[in-house]
Write an enzyme that holds these catalytic residues in place. Structure first.
Site, mmCIF file in Angstrom:
data_model
loop_
_atom_site.group_PDB
_atom_site.id
_atom_site.type_symbol
_atom_site.label_atom_id
_atom_site.label_comp_id
_atom_site.label_asym_id
_atom_site.label_seq_id
_atom_site.Cartn_x
_atom_site.Cartn_y
_atom_site.Cartn_z
ATOM 1 N N ASN A 17 -53.019 2.834 10.102
ATOM 2 C CA ASN A 17 -52.111 3.054 10.999
ATOM 3 C C ASN A 17 -51.246 2.259 10.727
ATOM 4 O OD1 ASN A 17 -50.684 3.301 13.122
ATOM 5 N ND2 ASN A 17 -51.730 1.138 13.885
ATOM 6 N N GLU A 18 -49.526 2.173 10.285
ATOM 7 C CA GLU A 18 -48.717 1.396 10.038
ATOM 8 C C GLU A 18 -48.832 0.261 8.771
ATOM 9 O OE1 GLU A 18 -48.107 -1.074 14.394
ATOM 10 O OE2 GLU A 18 -46.742 0.921 14.832
#
Length: 314
Positions: A17-18
């Site tokens: 995530n990111e």
């Protein structure tokens, strides 16, 4: 342990995530290979590198996040129009206007609606999207703008929530070529800077932002119902007397259904005490043929559905 004995029907798995960079790419390949070896039917999602860069493992879907202020989403009215159709698909996993809109006013929702039109117009590339964050306890706000506000006994959906509901309820099967002839106008009191804002940070970037279009619009065809679905956004403080022309339609129904979300003030917000301040209103509109007038109130999202039969088809 919680009562479910069958596996969940998991369709997608996001790896990270990111994240991005050389370390992420190495770990991404390890996880991608392991998932595909045991669950080849599961679709993997990668985090947000440039779409024209490929790592050591294939990228099926790419997750992109956008936390911006209103001007940025107005600027993104044509996002993905020129995207490479041979590249990975897109999941806009997090997006919101989270700066310069109070705790979530109508202006933010209108800017998001313009970006949502761009995603819908390019649904062959943008396969999924999800607003973020979803829930806020008003007694502990850890993020500046959230979709649904609640306390121990009440909850309310912001204007952005109402817009999300409208778009979800009126999804066409086929996007139709849509041309909009509308001038550009200046908005005042809109944040001048782009960027991300968190709770507790001052939001002082106010002033005049250059120009927006008076009307943004997109039409589609709901083949199951035999209806044209038209979405239009007027993000300005002035109403518009628009004219709709449905070209290539052999027959158009005599009455359209219209859902309108609007408020005289773009800074208006739904609150726990005023939950229905900004909600859609439904009405009927007489249609005389393929060309008809459509009023678009100030600061509004309008969705029109009308029965229509294409030339040479149902």
């Amino acid at each position: 342990a919680n009562g479910r004995t069958e596996p969940f029907k998991l369709k997608y798995v996001e790896i990270g995530n990111e994240n991005w960079g050389p370390d992420y790419l190495r770990h991404y390949k390890v996880l991608y290979d392991a998932i595909k070896a045991k669950y080849p039917q599961v679709v993997t999602i990668a985090d947000g590198p440039p779409r024209d860069q490929q790592g050591p493992a294939p990228i099926e879907i790419l997750d992109e996040h956008f936390y911006v202020n209103p001007p940025r989403f107005f600027d993104m009215a044509h996002q993905y129009d020129d995207a490479d159709r041979s590249g990975p698909k897109i999941y806009v996993g997090e997006y919101a206007v989270n700066r310069g809109v109070g705790t979530g006013n109508l202006l933010g929702g209108l800017a998001e609606a313009v970006f949502m039109l761009a995603m819908e117009r390019n649904a062959d590339v943008v396969r999924m999207c999800s607003y973020a964050p979803l829930l806020e306890n008003v007694h502990q706000r850890d993020w500046p703008v959230n979709l649904i506000l609640l306390d121990s006994s009440r909850c309310v959906g912001r204007s952005s929530y109402q817009i999300q509901r409208l778009f979800a309820a009126h999804r066409p099967d086929v996007v139709l070529q849509t041309q909009v002839q509308a001038p550009e106008v200046e908005l005042t009191g809109v944040p001048a800077a782009y960027g991300r804002g968190r709770a507790g940070q001052p939001q002082t970037e106010t002033g005049q932002w250059a120009r927006v279009r008076h009307v943004y619009a997109l039409a589609g065809l709901d083949q199951g119902r035999g209806e044209v679905v038209l979405k239009a956004v007027n993000p300005t403080p002035s109403p518009v007397s628009a004219t709709v022309m449905l070209r290539g339609m052999a027959k158009v129904g005599a009455k359209a259904r219209v859902a309108t979300l609007a408020h005289a003030e773009a800074t208006a917000e739904n609150t726990l005490d005023r939950p229905d301040k900004i909600v859609p209103r439904e009405s009927d509109l007489a249609v005389a043929g393929p060309r008809f007038p459509l009023p678009l109130p100030a600061n509004s999202v309008t969705i029109l559905r009308v029965e229509a039969r294409t030339e040479g088809g149902p």
